[in-house]
Motif scaffolding. Structure first.
Motif, PDB file in Angstrom:
ATOM      1  N   ASP A  95      -3.649   7.344 -10.346  1.00 12.80           N
ATOM      2  CA  ASP A  95      -2.304   6.597  -9.923  1.00 12.80           C
ATOM      3  C   ASP A  95      -2.288   5.373  -8.787  1.00 12.80           C
ATOM      4  OD1 ASP A  95      -1.229   8.424 -11.647  1.00 12.80           O
ATOM      5  OD2 ASP A  95      -0.401   9.854  -9.979  1.00 12.80           O
ATOM      6  N   ALA A  96      -3.462   5.507  -8.026  1.00  9.58           N
ATOM      7  CA  ALA A  96      -3.709   4.757  -6.845  1.00  9.58           C
ATOM      8  C   ALA A  96      -3.760   3.433  -7.123  1.00  9.58           C
ATOM      9  CB  ALA A  96      -4.915   5.159  -5.981  1.00  9.58           C
ATOM     10  N   GLN A  97      -3.438   2.376  -6.553  1.00  8.59           N
ATOM     11  CA  GLN A  97      -3.625   1.094  -6.706  1.00  8.59           C
ATOM     12  C   GLN A  97      -4.604   0.578  -5.518  1.00  8.59           C
ATOM     13  OE1 GLN A  97      -2.344  -0.878  -9.207  1.00  8.59           O
ATOM     14  NE2 GLN A  97      -1.678   1.401  -9.939  1.00  8.59           N
ATOM     15  N   PRO A  98      -5.538  -0.592  -5.657  1.00 10.04           N
ATOM     16  CA  PRO A  98      -6.162  -1.113  -4.624  1.00 10.04           C
ATOM     17  C   PRO A  98      -5.323  -1.128  -3.354  1.00 10.04           C
ATOM     18  CG  PRO A  98      -6.634  -2.418  -6.461  1.00 10.04           C
ATOM     19  CD  PRO A  98      -5.244  -1.372  -6.957  1.00 10.04           C
ATOM     20  N   ASP A  99      -6.174  -0.775  -2.373  1.00 12.80           N
ATOM     21  CA  ASP A  99      -5.647  -0.710  -0.773  1.00 12.80           C
ATOM     22  C   ASP A  99      -4.885   0.489  -0.489  1.00 12.80           C
ATOM     23  OD1 ASP A  99      -6.317  -1.895   1.452  1.00 12.80           O
ATOM     24  OD2 ASP A  99      -4.227  -3.076   1.522  1.00 12.80           O
ATOM     25  N   ASP A 100      -4.584   1.467  -1.631  1.00  9.29           N
ATOM     26  CA  ASP A 100      -3.761   2.679  -1.025  1.00  9.29           C
ATOM     27  C   ASP A 100      -4.654   3.242  -0.260  1.00  9.29           C
ATOM     28  OD1 ASP A 100      -1.549   1.786  -2.788  1.00  9.29           O
ATOM     29  OD2 ASP A 100      -1.940   3.326  -4.324  1.00  9.29           O
ATOM     30  N   ILE A 101      -3.947   4.507   0.596  1.00  7.05           N
ATOM     31  CA  ILE A 101      -4.382   5.532   1.225  1.00  7.05           C
ATOM     32  C   ILE A 101      -4.471   6.871   0.744  1.00  7.05           C
ATOM     33  CG2 ILE A 101      -4.162   6.456   3.621  1.00  7.05           C
ATOM     34  CD1 ILE A 101      -3.026   3.884   4.576  1.00  7.05           C
ATOM     35  N   LEU A 102      -5.746   7.433   0.692  1.00  2.00           N
ATOM     36  CA  LEU A 102      -6.020   8.859   0.399  1.00  2.00           C
ATOM     37  C   LEU A 102      -5.959   9.558   1.711  1.00  2.00           C
ATOM     38  CD1 LEU A 102      -8.617  10.089  -2.087  1.00  2.00           C
ATOM     39  CD2 LEU A 102      -7.362  11.522  -0.383  1.00  2.00           C
ATOM     40  N   LEU A 103      -4.980  10.341   2.104  1.00  2.00           N
ATOM     41  CA  LEU A 103      -4.661  11.111   3.107  1.00  2.00           C
ATOM     42  C   LEU A 103      -5.082  12.596   3.031  1.00  2.00           C
ATOM     43  CD1 LEU A 103      -3.770  11.079   6.280  1.00  2.00           C
ATOM     44  CD2 LEU A 103      -1.662  11.514   5.584  1.00  2.00           C
ATOM     45  N   VAL A 104      -5.884  12.959   3.909  1.00  2.00           N
ATOM     46  CA  VAL A 104      -6.163  14.288   3.788  1.00  2.00           C
ATOM     47  C   VAL A 104      -6.112  15.093   5.263  1.00  2.00           C
ATOM     48  CG1 VAL A 104      -7.471  14.440   1.818  1.00  2.00           C
ATOM     49  CG2 VAL A 104      -8.764  13.861   3.731  1.00  2.00           C
ATOM     50  N   ARG A 149     -12.036   1.866  -6.920  1.00  2.00           N
ATOM     51  CA  ARG A 149     -10.700   1.801  -6.980  1.00  2.00           C
ATOM     52  C   ARG A 149      -9.871   1.218  -5.634  1.00  2.00           C
ATOM     53  NH1 ARG A 149      -8.395   4.502 -11.513  1.00  2.00           N
ATOM     54  NH2 ARG A 149      -9.817   5.775 -12.352  1.00  2.00           N
ATOM     55  N   HIS A 150     -10.903   0.928  -4.622  1.00  4.88           N
ATOM     56  CA  HIS A 150     -10.737   0.422  -3.517  1.00  4.88           C
ATOM     57  C   HIS A 150      -9.548   1.258  -2.517  1.00  4.88           C
ATOM     58  CE1 HIS A 150     -13.037  -3.183  -4.725  1.00  4.88           C
ATOM     59  NE2 HIS A 150     -12.254  -3.358  -5.492  1.00  4.88           N
ATOM     60  N   ILE A 151      -9.774   2.344  -2.699  1.00  4.68           N
ATOM     61  CA  ILE A 151      -8.843   3.268  -1.934  1.00  4.68           C
ATOM     62  C   ILE A 151      -9.238   3.381  -0.604  1.00  4.68           C
ATOM     63  CG2 ILE A 151      -7.709   5.595  -1.987  1.00  4.68           C
ATOM     64  CD1 ILE A 151      -8.231   5.573  -4.987  1.00  4.68           C
ATOM     65  N   SER A 190       0.653  -1.088  -0.099  1.00  3.65           N
ATOM     66  CA  SER A 190      -0.018   0.090   0.012  1.00  3.65           C
ATOM     67  C   SER A 190       0.773   1.281  -0.079  1.00  3.65           C
ATOM     68  CB  SER A 190      -0.976   0.022   1.288  1.00  3.65           C
ATOM     69  OG  SER A 190      -1.636  -1.113   1.218  1.00  3.65           O
ATOM     70  N   PHE A 191       0.546   2.314  -0.545  1.00  2.28           N
ATOM     71  CA  PHE A 191       1.057   3.611  -0.845  1.00  2.28           C
ATOM     72  C   PHE A 191       0.131   4.480  -0.098  1.00  2.28           C
ATOM     73  CE2 PHE A 191       3.342   1.383  -4.150  1.00  2.28           C
ATOM     74  CZ  PHE A 191       4.574   1.882  -3.750  1.00  2.28           C
ATOM     75  N   VAL A 192       0.705   5.488   0.498  1.00  2.00           N
ATOM     76  CA  VAL A 192      -0.028   6.639   1.258  1.00  2.00           C
ATOM     77  C   VAL A 192       0.086   7.896   0.229  1.00  2.00           C
ATOM     78  CG1 VAL A 192      -0.202   8.353   2.901  1.00  2.00           C
ATOM     79  CG2 VAL A 192       0.599   6.057   3.465  1.00  2.00           C
ATOM     80  N   ARG A 193      -1.048   8.455  -0.235  1.00  2.00           N
ATOM     81  CA  ARG A 193      -1.000   9.515  -1.192  1.00  2.00           C
ATOM     82  C   ARG A 193      -1.579  10.457  -0.614  1.00  2.00           C
ATOM     83  NH1 ARG A 193       0.404   7.163  -6.284  1.00  2.00           N
ATOM     84  NH2 ARG A 193       0.228   5.015  -6.221  1.00  2.00           N
ATOM     85  N   ALA A 194      -0.993  11.738  -0.341  1.00  2.00           N
ATOM     86  CA  ALA A 194      -1.440  12.678   0.420  1.00  2.00           C
ATOM     87  C   ALA A 194      -1.955  13.941  -0.578  1.00  2.00           C
ATOM     88  CB  ALA A 194      -0.588  13.393   1.243  1.00  2.00           C
ATOM     89  N   TYR A 195      -3.321  14.303  -0.377  1.00  2.00           N
ATOM     90  CA  TYR A 195      -4.042  15.393  -0.905  1.00  2.00           C
ATOM     91  C   TYR A 195      -4.289  16.782  -0.383  1.00  2.00           C
ATOM     92  CZ  TYR A 195      -7.581  17.494  -4.034  1.00  2.00           C
ATOM     93  OH  TYR A 195      -8.277  18.400  -4.547  1.00  2.00           O
TER      94      TYR A 195
END
Length: 207
Positions: A59-68, A92-94, A2-7
């Motif tokens: 860009d996100a893959q399943p189980d990635d984290i969308l952090l806000v 997308r299972h985010i 899993s990747f953390v993707r910050a918005y």
């Protein structure tokens, strides 16, 4: 993995969209997480179409984290548009994690058993809907108060409209005249593509 993707989002070019970066970094660090990528834009949260948000989703893959930082950074949308965005995220299972939504924090670690995880997911979804609705109401209330204030100022002959940031516009124009790409200008000035386009239209064509 899993990747953390910050918005990060701010409504206008005059606001600093990266203001909460340190808070997100601290939150991730405390949980042994590393933010893999950042997505920053100056767009209204009331708009469904936001280039960097949807780039994150692509860009996100399943189980990635969308952090806000807060749910309102993700949405000040109408109910219909919020449902569309939720459907896109779900497809997308985010996992959405917001600093102002403690029930979402468990999504960042996945340390719970399956039953507890499902319970928190259900509770988190309900609270996410509630905070999105509150954010939309706050947006509509502020717009209404702003409109009332402008109407009163116009009636009193005091309303002059929003002044342009002439210094910033000149800096953008100078960079464009030097041949810098729009993306380079956006990065240097910390502004949106919309502002660069607006300034570009004011430039005299080069012979």
């Amino acid at each position: 993995m899993s990747f953390v993707r910050a918005y990060l989002r701010a409504s206008t070019d005059e606001q600093d969209a990266s203001r909460a970066r340190a808070q997100l970094e601290a939150f991730a660090s405390e949980r042994g997480l590393r933010i893999a990528s950042w997505y920053v834009e100056n767009e209204s949260g009331s708009k469904l179409v936001r280039p960097d948000l949807f780039r994150l989703l692509r860009d996100a893959q399943p189980d990635d984290i969308l952090l806000v930082e807060q749910v309102d950074r993700l949405s000040r949308l109408t109910s219909a548009d919020w449902e569309k965005l939720k459907a896109e995220i779900a497809a997308r299972h985010i996992r959405v994690v917001a600093l102002d939504l403690p029930t979402s924090w468990i999504m960042a670690t996945q340390s719970a058993d399956e039953f507890t995880g499902r319970m928190f997911e259900a509770i988190n979804g309900m609270l996410l809907d509630m905070l999105a609705a509150v954010a939309r109401k706050d947006y509509e209330d502020r717009r209404r108060r702003q409109a009332q204030g402008q109407a009163r100022a116009k009636a009193e002959g005091k309303y002059r409209g929003r002044p342009a940031d002439l210094k910033r516009h000149k800096a953008i124009a100078d960079m464009l005249n030097r041949g810098m790409s729009w993306q380079a200008v956006m990065d240097a000035a910390g502004c949106s593509r919309t502002m660069v386009a607006a300034v570009s239209k004011t430039l005299s064509p080069v012979d």
